[in-house]
Design a protein around this motif. Sequence first.
Motif, PDB file in Angstrom:
ATOM      1  N   CYS A  94       0.833  -1.212   0.000  1.00  0.00           N
ATOM      2  CA  CYS A  94       0.000   0.000   0.000  1.00  0.00           C
ATOM      3  C   CYS A  94       0.863   1.256   0.000  1.00  0.00           C
ATOM      4  CB  CYS A  94      -0.922   0.008   1.219  1.00  0.00           C
ATOM      5  SG  CYS A  94      -2.255  -1.206   1.171  1.00  0.00           S
ATOM      6  N   ASP A  95       1.911   1.237   0.816  1.00  0.00           N
ATOM      7  CA  ASP A  95       2.781   2.414   0.934  1.00  0.00           C
ATOM      8  C   ASP A  95       3.520   2.712  -0.371  1.00  0.00           C
ATOM      9  OD1 ASP A  95       1.971   2.602   3.560  1.00  0.00           O
ATOM     10  OD2 ASP A  95       3.751   1.590   4.364  1.00  0.00           O
ATOM     11  N   LEU A  96       3.733   1.672  -1.195  1.00  0.00           N
ATOM     12  CA  LEU A  96       4.468   1.859  -2.459  1.00  0.00           C
ATOM     13  C   LEU A  96       3.595   2.394  -3.583  1.00  0.00           C
ATOM     14  CD1 LEU A  96       6.677  -1.355  -2.489  1.00  0.00           C
ATOM     15  CD2 LEU A  96       7.471   1.001  -2.204  1.00  0.00           C
ATOM     16  N   LEU A  97       2.282   2.310  -3.418  1.00  0.00           N
ATOM     17  CA  LEU A  97       1.409   2.823  -4.469  1.00  0.00           C
ATOM     18  C   LEU A  97       1.539   4.337  -4.569  1.00  0.00           C
ATOM     19  CD1 LEU A  97      -1.904   0.795  -4.023  1.00  0.00           C
ATOM     20  CD2 LEU A  97      -0.229   0.576  -5.863  1.00  0.00           C
ATOM     21  N   PRO A  98       1.707   4.859  -5.770  1.00  0.00           N
ATOM     22  CA  PRO A  98       1.845   6.317  -5.919  1.00  0.00           C
ATOM     23  C   PRO A  98       0.502   7.017  -5.763  1.00  0.00           C
ATOM     24  CG  PRO A  98       1.785   5.271  -8.071  1.00  0.00           C
ATOM     25  CD  PRO A  98       1.783   4.154  -7.070  1.00  0.00           C
ATOM     26  N   ASP A  99       0.570   8.296  -5.472  1.00  0.00           N
ATOM     27  CA  ASP A  99      -0.643   9.107  -5.428  1.00  0.00           C
ATOM     28  C   ASP A  99      -1.089   9.411  -6.854  1.00  0.00           C
ATOM     29  OD1 ASP A  99      -0.653   9.229  -2.641  1.00  0.00           O
ATOM     30  OD2 ASP A  99       0.677  10.977  -2.622  1.00  0.00           O
ATOM     31  N   LEU A 100      -2.369   9.593  -7.032  1.00  0.00           N
ATOM     32  CA  LEU A 100      -2.894   9.975  -8.344  1.00  0.00           C
ATOM     33  C   LEU A 100      -2.517  11.432  -8.618  1.00  0.00           C
ATOM     34  CD1 LEU A 100      -4.704   9.101 -10.744  1.00  0.00           C
ATOM     35  CD2 LEU A 100      -6.618  10.142  -9.520  1.00  0.00           C
ATOM     36  N   PRO A 101      -1.895  11.719  -9.769  1.00  0.00           N
ATOM     37  CA  PRO A 101      -1.528  13.102 -10.084  1.00  0.00           C
ATOM     38  C   PRO A 101      -2.737  14.027 -10.074  1.00  0.00           C
ATOM     39  CG  PRO A 101      -0.508  11.571 -11.625  1.00  0.00           C
ATOM     40  CD  PRO A 101      -1.495  10.784 -10.823  1.00  0.00           C
ATOM     41  N   ASP A 102      -2.504  15.265  -9.691  1.00  0.00           N
ATOM     42  CA  ASP A 102      -3.579  16.259  -9.666  1.00  0.00           C
ATOM     43  C   ASP A 102      -4.142  16.440 -11.076  1.00  0.00           C
ATOM     44  OD1 ASP A 102      -4.476  19.320  -9.898  1.00  0.00           O
ATOM     45  OD2 ASP A 102      -4.679  18.681  -7.820  1.00  0.00           O
ATOM     46  N   GLU A 103      -5.470  16.594 -11.173  1.00  0.00           N
ATOM     47  CA  GLU A 103      -6.099  16.718 -12.484  1.00  0.00           C
ATOM     48  C   GLU A 103      -5.689  17.985 -13.217  1.00  0.00           C
ATOM     49  OE1 GLU A 103     -10.257  16.680 -11.958  1.00  0.00           O
ATOM     50  OE2 GLU A 103     -10.308  18.348 -10.551  1.00  0.00           O
ATOM     51  N   VAL A 137      -4.363   9.559 -19.819  1.00  0.00           N
ATOM     52  CA  VAL A 137      -3.377   8.791 -19.060  1.00  0.00           C
ATOM     53  C   VAL A 137      -3.730   8.810 -17.577  1.00  0.00           C
ATOM     54  CG1 VAL A 137      -0.962   8.665 -18.376  1.00  0.00           C
ATOM     55  CG2 VAL A 137      -1.560   9.203 -20.742  1.00  0.00           C
ATOM     56  N   ARG A 138      -4.114   9.983 -17.084  1.00  0.00           N
ATOM     57  CA  ARG A 138      -4.496  10.098 -15.675  1.00  0.00           C
ATOM     58  C   ARG A 138      -5.684   9.196 -15.361  1.00  0.00           C
ATOM     59  NH1 ARG A 138      -7.961  12.611 -12.268  1.00  0.00           N
ATOM     60  NH2 ARG A 138      -7.115  13.345 -10.262  1.00  0.00           N
ATOM     61  N   LEU A 139      -6.639   9.107 -16.292  1.00  0.00           N
ATOM     62  CA  LEU A 139      -7.807   8.275 -16.071  1.00  0.00           C
ATOM     63  C   LEU A 139      -7.412   6.800 -15.966  1.00  0.00           C
ATOM     64  CD1 LEU A 139     -10.886   8.073 -15.842  1.00  0.00           C
ATOM     65  CD2 LEU A 139     -10.974   7.877 -18.340  1.00  0.00           C
ATOM     66  N   MET A 140      -6.485   6.356 -16.821  1.00  0.00           N
ATOM     67  CA  MET A 140      -6.032   4.971 -16.747  1.00  0.00           C
ATOM     68  C   MET A 140      -5.349   4.697 -15.415  1.00  0.00           C
ATOM     69  SD  MET A 140      -4.742   3.831 -20.540  1.00  0.00           S
ATOM     70  CE  MET A 140      -3.811   5.291 -20.943  1.00  0.00           C
ATOM     71  N   LEU A 141      -4.519   5.638 -14.973  1.00  0.00           N
ATOM     72  CA  LEU A 141      -3.851   5.465 -13.683  1.00  0.00           C
ATOM     73  C   LEU A 141      -4.870   5.436 -12.539  1.00  0.00           C
ATOM     74  CD1 LEU A 141      -0.755   7.791 -14.120  1.00  0.00           C
ATOM     75  CD2 LEU A 141      -0.800   5.304 -14.135  1.00  0.00           C
ATOM     76  N   LYS A 142      -5.898   6.235 -12.657  1.00  0.00           N
ATOM     77  CA  LYS A 142      -6.952   6.251 -11.632  1.00  0.00           C
ATOM     78  C   LYS A 142      -7.623   4.891 -11.555  1.00  0.00           C
ATOM     79  CE  LYS A 142     -11.274   8.573 -10.372  1.00  0.00           C
ATOM     80  NZ  LYS A 142     -12.251   9.633 -10.748  1.00  0.00           N
ATOM     81  N   HIS A 143      -7.978   4.329 -12.701  1.00  0.00           N
ATOM     82  CA  HIS A 143      -8.618   3.012 -12.726  1.00  0.00           C
ATOM     83  C   HIS A 143      -7.690   1.939 -12.154  1.00  0.00           C
ATOM     84  CE1 HIS A 143     -11.350   4.400 -16.290  1.00  0.00           C
ATOM     85  NE2 HIS A 143     -11.765   4.859 -15.135  1.00  0.00           N
ATOM     86  N   TYR A 144      -6.421   2.015 -12.544  1.00  0.00           N
ATOM     87  CA  TYR A 144      -5.441   1.025 -12.080  1.00  0.00           C
ATOM     88  C   TYR A 144      -5.257   1.105 -10.568  1.00  0.00           C
ATOM     89  CZ  TYR A 144      -0.842  -0.973 -11.110  1.00  0.00           C
ATOM     90  OH  TYR A 144       0.198  -1.681 -10.564  1.00  0.00           O
TER      91      TYR A 144
END
Length: 401
Positions: A338-347, A356-363
Amino acid sequence: MEPSSAAELRRWLTTYGGFIHPSVSLSQDKFGLSAIAQDAIDADTTIVSCPFSLAIDVECSLRALTALFGESTLVDLQSWSERQLICTYLCLHWIFPDSSQIPDVLRHLPYLKSLPPPDDALLTPLQFITNIYGAMRDHQKCWITEWNTCQTFIHTIDLDCAERYTWDKYLRASTYLSTRAFPSTLLSRSPTLQTTSSSYPFMLPGVDILNHSRGQPVSWCTSYPEGSTQERDESATISIISHTTTPLGEEVFNNYGLKANDELILGYGFSLPQNPDDKITLQLGGSSNKWAIGRLASGVEGLWNEVRRLVAETPDEIGYEDDLEAAQLLLEMVQKKCDLLPDLPDENDAAIRPAVRLMLKHYLEGQRDILTSLKMHFKERQEAAIAAARDEGIELVFDEE
């Protein structure tokens, strides 16, 4: 009206014995072509077919490269991987300044013209340089090594060709192969999407137009000329049959199978919101076992039993102390993930494109949901061990952190 590239693809495919249903119109957007029903299409209808002779596979690529580079190069070319052969075959279509100069053995230009251009349309991780736990860097390192090997070889044969055979072209070809490929197990009398140790990715012009929809009922069907007994007959065709009615104006879909978002992103350049097929792979240090865990902690039993056996003094006699230790170790393991998961970049971050941000959000949503379910599962295991100790008359006392 279909765009010119789509109309050319349809004519080219038909000329060589392929088929696109007349009620299907090919619509172009920045991500490529989509198949739209111009009239209602009945269930159990063949939507598209491609003859084996147009498949971009090892045989097609090796035959063309040998014709262009000389028969004496056959032995060297046979040492190349399937990807090197197919990607080099694709690249050679783009090195001629005038399409009229392209040799006859390079006959897939109408198909390649219909694919999305090498810009925002190619949204696999190597194109937008986003790392999903090292997979992108591993792919890039492998592909660059492949390209260097091929370019060095071509340099000994044709200096001008080698100079035009650039990394950008190889990356583009590799991305097309990754995002549009099917397993070579389809090129048989019993086609299947299941890969084997000997199968490899290849391309089916026209068939790859159909986008993915999870659970879409479709069938793959091969048709052979009457009297044909060959396993691989160039006159045979492979078709996609849709088993649902498609209303006027709706898109006609294929089904790529059950795939997690990391596979969809890495391979196809798109993702699904709240994808029920998302998984996370966990592996203990020093163990060869890899456990694919899905949502609601599905598939966790193998990992749980492996850790219990590791911590137990006597694997055949596992008690509540072992279960407590195993649960604690696994909770710590999950928390590190959990700690290794990155934060979702600001929109509003201009450095990352919205798609790309949307794909990262889903992932990230899928990964966090699975890890959360694992936490809950191992805490339940802890509570069960405490209850087992209490049944034996032992009240466990834990130090407060």
